[in-house]
Design an enzyme around this catalytic site. Structure first.
Site, mmCIF file in Angstrom:
data_model
loop_
_atom_site.group_PDB
_atom_site.id
_atom_site.type_symbol
_atom_site.label_atom_id
_atom_site.label_comp_id
_atom_site.label_asym_id
_atom_site.label_seq_id
_atom_site.Cartn_x
_atom_site.Cartn_y
_atom_site.Cartn_z
ATOM 1 N N LYS A 26 0.829 -1.201 0.000
ATOM 2 C CA LYS A 26 0.000 0.000 0.000
ATOM 3 C C LYS A 26 0.867 1.256 0.000
ATOM 4 O O LYS A 26 1.966 1.275 0.563
ATOM 5 C CB LYS A 26 -0.901 -0.047 1.238
ATOM 6 C CG LYS A 26 -1.988 1.011 1.312
ATOM 7 C CD LYS A 26 -2.850 0.755 2.537
ATOM 8 C CE LYS A 26 -3.953 1.797 2.697
ATOM 9 N NZ LYS A 26 -4.805 1.501 3.866
ATOM 10 N N SER B 122 -9.385 1.740 2.689
ATOM 11 C CA SER B 122 -8.431 2.537 1.937
ATOM 12 C C SER B 122 -7.376 1.716 1.203
ATOM 13 O O SER B 122 -6.592 2.275 0.428
ATOM 14 C CB SER B 122 -7.748 3.522 2.890
ATOM 15 O OG SER B 122 -7.014 2.850 3.904
ATOM 16 N N SER B 123 -7.334 0.406 1.422
ATOM 17 C CA SER B 123 -6.377 -0.447 0.700
ATOM 18 C C SER B 123 -6.975 -0.906 -0.627
ATOM 19 O O SER B 123 -6.832 -2.069 -1.029
ATOM 20 C CB SER B 123 -5.992 -1.659 1.558
ATOM 21 O OG SER B 123 -5.570 -1.267 2.843
ATOM 22 N N GLY C 247 -10.393 0.972 10.371
ATOM 23 C CA GLY C 247 -11.853 1.022 10.435
ATOM 24 C C GLY C 247 -12.469 0.007 9.492
ATOM 25 O O GLY C 247 -13.681 -0.079 9.351
ATOM 26 N N GLY C 248 -11.601 -0.764 8.819
ATOM 27 C CA GLY C 248 -12.062 -1.746 7.834
ATOM 28 C C GLY C 248 -11.265 -1.707 6.554
ATOM 29 O O GLY C 248 -11.662 -2.319 5.557
ATOM 30 N N SER C 249 -10.125 -1.025 6.539
ATOM 31 C CA SER C 249 -9.415 -0.728 5.286
ATOM 32 C C SER C 249 -8.742 -1.917 4.624
ATOM 33 O O SER C 249 -8.316 -1.822 3.474
ATOM 34 C CB SER C 249 -8.368 0.371 5.530
ATOM 35 O OG SER C 249 -9.001 1.593 5.808
ATOM 36 N N LEU D 265 -6.416 8.712 3.271
ATOM 37 C CA LEU D 265 -6.650 7.340 3.729
ATOM 38 C C LEU D 265 -7.949 7.188 4.523
ATOM 39 O O LEU D 265 -8.356 6.065 4.800
ATOM 40 C CB LEU D 265 -5.484 6.807 4.583
ATOM 41 C CG LEU D 265 -4.085 6.882 3.983
ATOM 42 C CD1 LEU D 265 -3.080 6.213 4.914
ATOM 43 C CD2 LEU D 265 -4.028 6.231 2.617
#
Length: 578
Positions: free
Chosen positions: A134, A209-210, A231-233, A183
């Protein structure tokens, strides 16, 4: 008077020229960065062409179809060469990024590293494996942009710990992948490098964001990638793109230093109460397990003494003992589309048929967690520091709804929250709106109490888990893939993943099904929590997803990544047996 009018006009003209010059400077920086990326692409195209001229009979499709475990074994035994594998994946990555815009830059040093690892006497667990990373994961001599203009002039001075350990294990980092601006989004778009598309459907977002990692791996251009999750990225791109992804416990792997610096923008008091975590993304669970085994080695523990020296416990991962599994299909805060709940029900039934014990579980107080614990962690100052990131930046369209909300003066937010308070009981929409407004009106003086509230909630959640004697937990994850442009309109929809960042539990995502025509028809009847604008926006975001992956989320207690992966493997095996 004429003199005053002339001065006023002159000042306005000077301000306009100053703003134009500033915007022009920003545009020039972005254009220069894009030219550098294009030059890197051309360099890699020439490298692949040279390789093809030397070795013309490469079975690319066979190499690309090999699972990571088999590919790693063949590389270590010598039946495949690292050179062949690297250029095969570079060639495929070139094709995928042309279609999806998933790459930020290639890493040209991968060719030098290729030569170096082939001279080694010892072959690591990831010997010869090309890996993607990333954008913000540090690599010496390269930028970590976070999609922001002000970071375009600061190349990293050394490799991050993660990159050092990957290289020690024989892996070859060959590409950086795209991210959303700042991000803090689960789309994948920024003003510098543009929008990344989902390779399974170009009208859809790959998540974030990934998101660049998700798109590259799902498109076949990488076999193993690394993202981060706060947060879930990791889990959201895995859900949107049909991949397996693992968010470990905080500190099980080294934190990304650059992202830790960025966290100062969001989190008002160290240490961050909701940790950012690095983790792997791949096509299957065995790949994640091999990756964790390779990373949890003495080099990792020596390079970063803050990482607990806990090697990967393969015995737990390979166990076949029956599990006692808690499950739920909604957290009561943001009900997910019908297909995601169907996935939980079908997986529950399959696990039960396989001899596991399934127990209903209700996660406590998700409204409280979302508004009081999660959002207040990141916007303790009302979003001021977050807005500072965009000084001298062009705001990406996907972030404008969030940015505009934070631009409301703090007094305005407090007044709005106060006005909405009496209406909370009568209108569920007002509850969500009031909570959201109130959550970003934060006093720094209350931060220590906030830390205590998070620890108290973790204790409460673990007590509920222990009362039911659970081993692991099965629950939904946000999906299927959103249409592009929608994630920025639905920040609060991430409650399903956000919970396990607040708890700091290891959590992974496994694809188990696909969206059917029946799911699409049932979506038309979806009303969500209160059939409000947010619920209607969710319907618009996920429509048109027939054929796209549907995933579930698997969770374990802190430091039990091996058990989490073992549970994910069980779910994956049952899915393949259908």
């Amino acid at each position: 008077p004429p003199t005053a009018l002339a001065l006023l006009c002159g000042s306005v003209a000077a301000l306009a020229v100053w703003r134009w010059l500033g915007e022009r400077q920003i545009q020039q920086k972005m254009e220069e960065t894009r030219r550098s990326r294009d030059q890197g692409v051309k360099r890699m195209e020439k490298a692949v062409q040279r390789f093809r001229e030397q070795i013309s009979h490469v079975q690319s499709a066979d190499i690309l179809s090999l699972p990571l475990v088999q590919l790693a074994r063949r590389l270590r035994e010598g039946s495949l060469s690292p050179e062949t594998v690297l250029y095969t994946y570079i060639e495929k990555a070139l094709e995928v990024t042309q279609q999806t815009n998933c790459l930020r830059h290639f890493i040209p040093e991968c060719e030098e590293l290729l030569q170096e690892i082939q001279q080694r006497k010892e072959k690591g667990l990831l010997y010869g494996i090309p890996v993607s990373i990333k954008d913000h994961i540090g690599h010496k001599g390269h930028l970590s942009t976070c999609g922001l203009v002000q970071f375009l002039n600061a190349p990293m001075q050394e490799d991050s710990v993660l990159v050092k350990v990957l290289k020690k294990q024989g892996a070859i980092p060959f590409a950086f992948t795209n991210v959303p601006q700042s991000l803090f989004s689960y789309d994948c778009s920024n003003a510098i490098f543009g929008q990344t598309l989902n390779p399974l459907n170009h009208k859809k977002s790959p998540g974030g964001s990934s998101g660049g990692e998700g798109a590259l791996i799902a498109g076949g251009g990488s076999i193993l990638g690394f993202g981060s999750d706060i947060g879930g990225s990791i889990r959201l791109p895995s859900s949107f793109c049909g991949l397996c992804g693992l968010k470990p416990t905080g500190d099980r792997l080294r934190k990304p230093v650059w992202y830790t610096c960025l966290l100062k923008v969001y989190v008002a008091s160290p240490p961050p109460p909701v940790p950012c975590v690095l983790g792997p993304m791949a096509r299957d669970v065995d790949s994640l397990a091999l990756c964790m085994k390779a990373l949890l080695c003495k080099e990792m523990f020596q390079l970063d003494p803050t990482v607990p020296p806990i090697p990967f416990n393969e015995e737990v991962y390979l166990s076949s003992a029956p599990l006692r599994i808690g499950y739920y299909d909604t957290d009561g805060y943001f009900p997910l589309p019908p297909c995601m709940r169907r996935a939980v029900h079908e997986t529950r039934d399959a696990l039960q048929a396989a001899g596991h014990e399934l127990v209903p579980f209700a996660p406590p107080r998700i409204h409280y967690v979302m508004t009081e614990l999660f959002l207040k962690t990141f916007f303790a100052d009302g979003g001021k520091a977050f807005l500072d990131l965009f000084t001298g930046n062009i705001v990406d369209p996907g972030l404008k709804p969030q940015v505009n909300c934070y631009r409301i003066p703090t007094l305005g937010k407090k007044l709005l929250a106060l006005i909405l308070k009496p209406l909370v009981r009568s209108l569920p929409l007002i509850l969500r709106l009031k909570s959201y407004c109130g959550s970003i009106c934060r006093s720094v003086s209350k931060m220590w109490n906030h830390q205590h509230q998070i620890m108290a909630y973790r204790t409460e959640f673990i007590a509920s888990w222990r009362d039911l004697r659970l081993d692991v937990l099965l629950c939904p994850v946000l999906g299927p893939a959103f249409n592009t442009g929608y994630p920025g309109k639905l920040l609060t929809a991430i409650s399903s993943t956000m919970l396990y960042n607040v708890l700091n539990f290891p959590a992974g995502v496994v694809p188990v099904s696909r969206v059917t025509e029946a799911d699409e028809e049932e979506l038309k009847l979806y009303q969500g929590y209160c059939d409000d604008p947010w619920d209607r926006t969710l319907k618009q975001a996920v429509r048109g997803a027939v054929g796209l992956p549907v995933a579930v989320q698997c969770v374990a207690l802190p430091w039990q990544e091996e058990l989490c992966l073992r549970f994910m493997k069980e779910v994956e095996t049952l899915r393949r047996a259908k």
